[in-house]
Enzyme design. Structure first.
Site, PDB file in Angstrom:
ATOM      1  N   GLU A 251      -9.705   3.287   4.681  1.00  0.00           N
ATOM      2  CA  GLU A 251     -10.540   2.752   3.642  1.00  0.00           C
ATOM      3  C   GLU A 251     -11.525   1.373   3.518  1.00  0.00           C
ATOM      4  OE1 GLU A 251      -7.715   1.473   0.265  1.00  0.00           O
ATOM      5  OE2 GLU A 251      -7.780   3.429  -0.191  1.00  0.00           O
TER       6      GLU A 251
ATOM      7  N   GLU B  33      -7.067  10.569  -0.811  1.00  0.00           N
ATOM      8  CA  GLU B  33      -5.509   9.622  -1.007  1.00  0.00           C
ATOM      9  C   GLU B  33      -6.222   9.350  -2.397  1.00  0.00           C
ATOM     10  OE1 GLU B  33      -4.199   5.330   0.940  1.00  0.00           O
ATOM     11  OE2 GLU B  33      -4.245   4.700  -1.146  1.00  0.00           O
TER      12      GLU B  33
HETATM   13  C1  IDC Z   1       0.283   0.566  -0.174  1.00  0.00           C
HETATM   14  C2  IDC Z   1       1.295   0.123  -0.798  1.00  0.00           C
HETATM   15  C3  IDC Z   1       2.517  -1.569  -0.239  1.00  0.00           C
HETATM   16  C4  IDC Z   1       1.628  -2.053   0.494  1.00  0.00           C
HETATM   17  C5  IDC Z   1       0.424  -1.983   1.142  1.00  0.00           C
HETATM   18  C6  IDC Z   1      -0.073  -3.055   2.160  1.00  0.00           C
HETATM   19  O1  IDC Z   1       1.541   0.926  -1.850  1.00  0.00           O
HETATM   20  O2  IDC Z   1       3.765  -0.375  -0.401  1.00  0.00           O
HETATM   21  O3  IDC Z   1       2.480  -3.391   0.375  1.00  0.00           O
HETATM   22  O4  IDC Z   1      -0.825  -1.193   0.576  1.00  0.00           O
HETATM   23  O5  IDC Z   1      -1.858  -3.355   1.812  1.00  0.00           O
HETATM   24  C7  IDC Z   1      -4.774   1.766  -0.530  1.00  0.00           C
HETATM   25  C8  IDC Z   1      -4.377   1.873   0.649  1.00  0.00           C
HETATM   26  C9  IDC Z   1      -2.878   1.683   0.636  1.00  0.00           C
HETATM   27  C10 IDC Z   1      -2.715   1.295   0.025  1.00  0.00           C
HETATM   28  C11 IDC Z   1      -2.911   2.045  -1.610  1.00  0.00           C
HETATM   29  C12 IDC Z   1      -1.555   1.203  -2.608  1.00  0.00           C
HETATM   30  O6  IDC Z   1      -4.801   3.345   1.169  1.00  0.00           O
HETATM   31  O7  IDC Z   1      -2.481   1.516   1.950  1.00  0.00           O
HETATM   32  O8  IDC Z   1      -0.521   0.628  -0.047  1.00  0.00           O
HETATM   33  N1  IDC Z   1      -3.986   1.257  -1.706  1.00  0.00           N
HETATM   34  O9  IDC Z   1      -2.354  -0.546  -2.685  1.00  0.00           O
HETATM   35  N2  IDC Z   1      -5.749   1.650  -1.142  1.00  0.00           N
HETATM   36  C13 IDC Z   1      -5.976   1.954  -2.916  1.00  0.00           C
HETATM   37  C14 IDC Z   1      -4.563   1.412  -2.935  1.00  0.00           C
END
Ligand code: IDC
Length: 480
Positions: A197, A285
């Site tokens: 992303e 995702e």
């Molecule tokens: C989030 C995880 C969280 C972690 C964080 C790290 O759920 O536990 O602490 O990342 O920065 C994304 C991302 C994905 C995110 C997720 C939710 O690809 O890495 O995971 N998210 O925030 N894009 C939109 C949402």
């Protein structure tokens, strides 16, 4: 062992042939009346023994390529990948397990696993040392091997996030994907996702420059493997890609990511427009939580999204395979099992996805946000939720009450009880009433200033805030 594998394969080939001859499509659910769309395969059983899928979709569809907006098999049938994304594999390496993938394949009909390898956060590939890199590469390779042994597709995800622009670690990406594509050039089930992303103002132009170079590195070894390219604003700006896609390359597909409690109609419209324009799209995702990975799960919105993906035959992977204490996690935080999960072991996100995948959708009731009650004297009370929030530990509800005298005589006092779905406690000072909190209920009685209500009049601006460790909702209300 081997012999039975071969005869199963033969049997499945015959089954597939019979299906193709009788339906002209891999999937019986495809409408044979529609001539224009290629037939769709998804979690079609390659081989069914005692009702269980024992081979994955890859066994049936083989190496995929990109045609129009979709992934297709060698005969041009659309193949819909329905998968699960790991959380960061450095955080939760235990789920990169053959046992877990087998459970997902056989009990959830999952045909794809996405291996999310963060580049910058928590022992990230590019921020840790060489020993860490080695460990992560081995983990990715184990994941690919398990998926391959199980006939599943597998996505190798270069999970950029806090590093914002994929160019930040472009040379590392080129090195990593050169290694992976050389190793897996002949594995038709391996898909490369080269930038999860891009965000924080990174332009499509910048992503494109990066993508062109990483694609070239992969193509040196793997001439035709599918490559997923992310887009700006956390892979939401698919419209920018549609206006200016990468030219002169084959088997490139673009990711769109959504979190259903945050992203609604506007992003669904964007997805539909991109697909209508012929852009290849893979929802590599999505989450049913909000975009933080936590918060409320809006089940209605989650269904609105998945129904659209089904309608458009778009491949997808849900975030995330882990037991972290956040609502996007599939597994309950106190469950450490790697397979054999009972419903009670799963979080709502996991129960919802398993239900969707096994044609056994969970029912849900929209949460109650307003209630009305009367008493015998024609006194009516309304309670409504005017605000709700979660601070990472507690769920809060603000309740507003109005008491209306619809009877013929003035009254000189009133009381009512509001019940919640879970135990609650007081938060902040309530206003314009006398309040008693007990278990899951709040008893509200008049105070001097609003006890007297003439016929036809009402008392308003009465309210309170409660908190709960659970995702609490209104349940019922009674007037005394
Ligand atoms: C989030 C995880 C969280 C972690 C964080 C790290 O759920 O536990 O602490 O990342 O920065 C994304 C991302 C994905 C995110 C997720 C939710 O690809 O890495 O995971 N998210 O925030 N894009 C939109 C949402």
């Amino acid at each position: 062992m081997k012999k039975s594998g071969i005869s199963r394969r033969l049997l499945s080939l015959i089954l597939v042939l019979i299906m193709v001859l009788s339906l002209g499509a891999c999937d019986g659910s495809n409408d044979p009346g529609e001539q224009n769309d290629p037939p769709v395969s998804s979690s079609d059983p390659g081989d069914v023994v005692s009702g269980k899928v024992v081979e994955g979709l890859f066994t049936e569809c083989g190496e995929l390529s990109v045609k129009g907006s979709h992934l297709v098999d060698e005969s041009g049938n659309i193949c819909v990948l329905k998968g699960v994304s790991t959380h960061g594999i450095a955080w939760y390496p235990q789920y990169v397990s053959k046992e877990t993938f087998t459970e997902l394949r056989d009990e959830w009909n999952v045909n794809t696993v996405r291996l999310a390898m963060y580049t910058a956060e928590y022992n990230g590939y590019c921020t840790g040392d060489e020993a860490n890199r080695q460990k992560l590469r081995e983990l990715v390779c184990s994941g690919v091997d398990y998926a391959t042994e199980l006939g599943m597709y597998v996505i190798v995800d270069w999970h950029i996030l806090s590093d914002n622009d994929p160019n930040t670690y472009k040379s590392e990406a080129i090195e990593f994907f050169s290694f992976m594509s050389e190793k897996y050039a002949d594995n038709g089930n391996v898909i490369y996702e080269i930038c999860n992303e891009p965000n924080s103002g990174t332009s499509w132009n910048s992503v494109k420059t990066y993508a062109v170079d990483v694609i070239a590195a992969i193509r040196k070894y793997d001439k035709d493997g599918v490559i997923i390219v992310g887009c700006p604003t956390w892979s939401q700006d698919i419209d920018k890609v549609a206006a200016d896609p990468i030219k002169g390359e084959e088997n490139i597909i673009y990711s769109l990511h959504y979190y259903s409690s945050t992203h609604g109609d506007w992003l669904r419209d964007r997805l539909r427009a991109a697909v209508d324009s012929g852009l290849p799209v893979f929802v590599s995702e999505f989450g049913v939580s909000d975009a933080s990975g936590n918060g409320e799960i809006d089940v209605a919105e989650a269904y609105a999204w998945i129904d659209l993906l089904d309608e458009l035959s778009i491949s997808r992977c849900i975030w995330s395979l882990c037991n972290k204490d956040e609502s996007s996690a599939l597994i309950g935080s106190d469950c450490t099992k790697l397979s054999g999960w009972a419903d009670a072991d799963l979080k709502l996100s996991g129960r919802w996805y398993k239900g969707v995948m096994t044609d056994n959708r969970i029912e849900y009731e929209a949460p109650v946000t307003e209630l009305t009650a009367f008493n015998d004297n024609g006194i009516k009370a309304d309670v409504s939720i005017s605000n709700s929030w979660y601070d990472g530990k507690y769920y809060y509800l603000q309740c507003d009450i109005a008491v209306c005298n619809e009877g013929k005589k003035a009254i000189s006092g009133w009381s009512l009880t509001v019940n919640f779905t879970h135990d609650i406690s007081q938060e902040q000072l309530p206003w314009n009433g006398s309040f008693a909190y007990e278990g899951n209920s709040v008893k509200v009685s008049s105070v001097k200033s609003n006890a007297e209500i003439p016929a036809g009049a009402s008392a308003r601006n009465i309210g309170f805030i409660i908190k709960s460790t659970e995702n609490v909702k209104l349940e019922s209300m009674f007037m005394d």
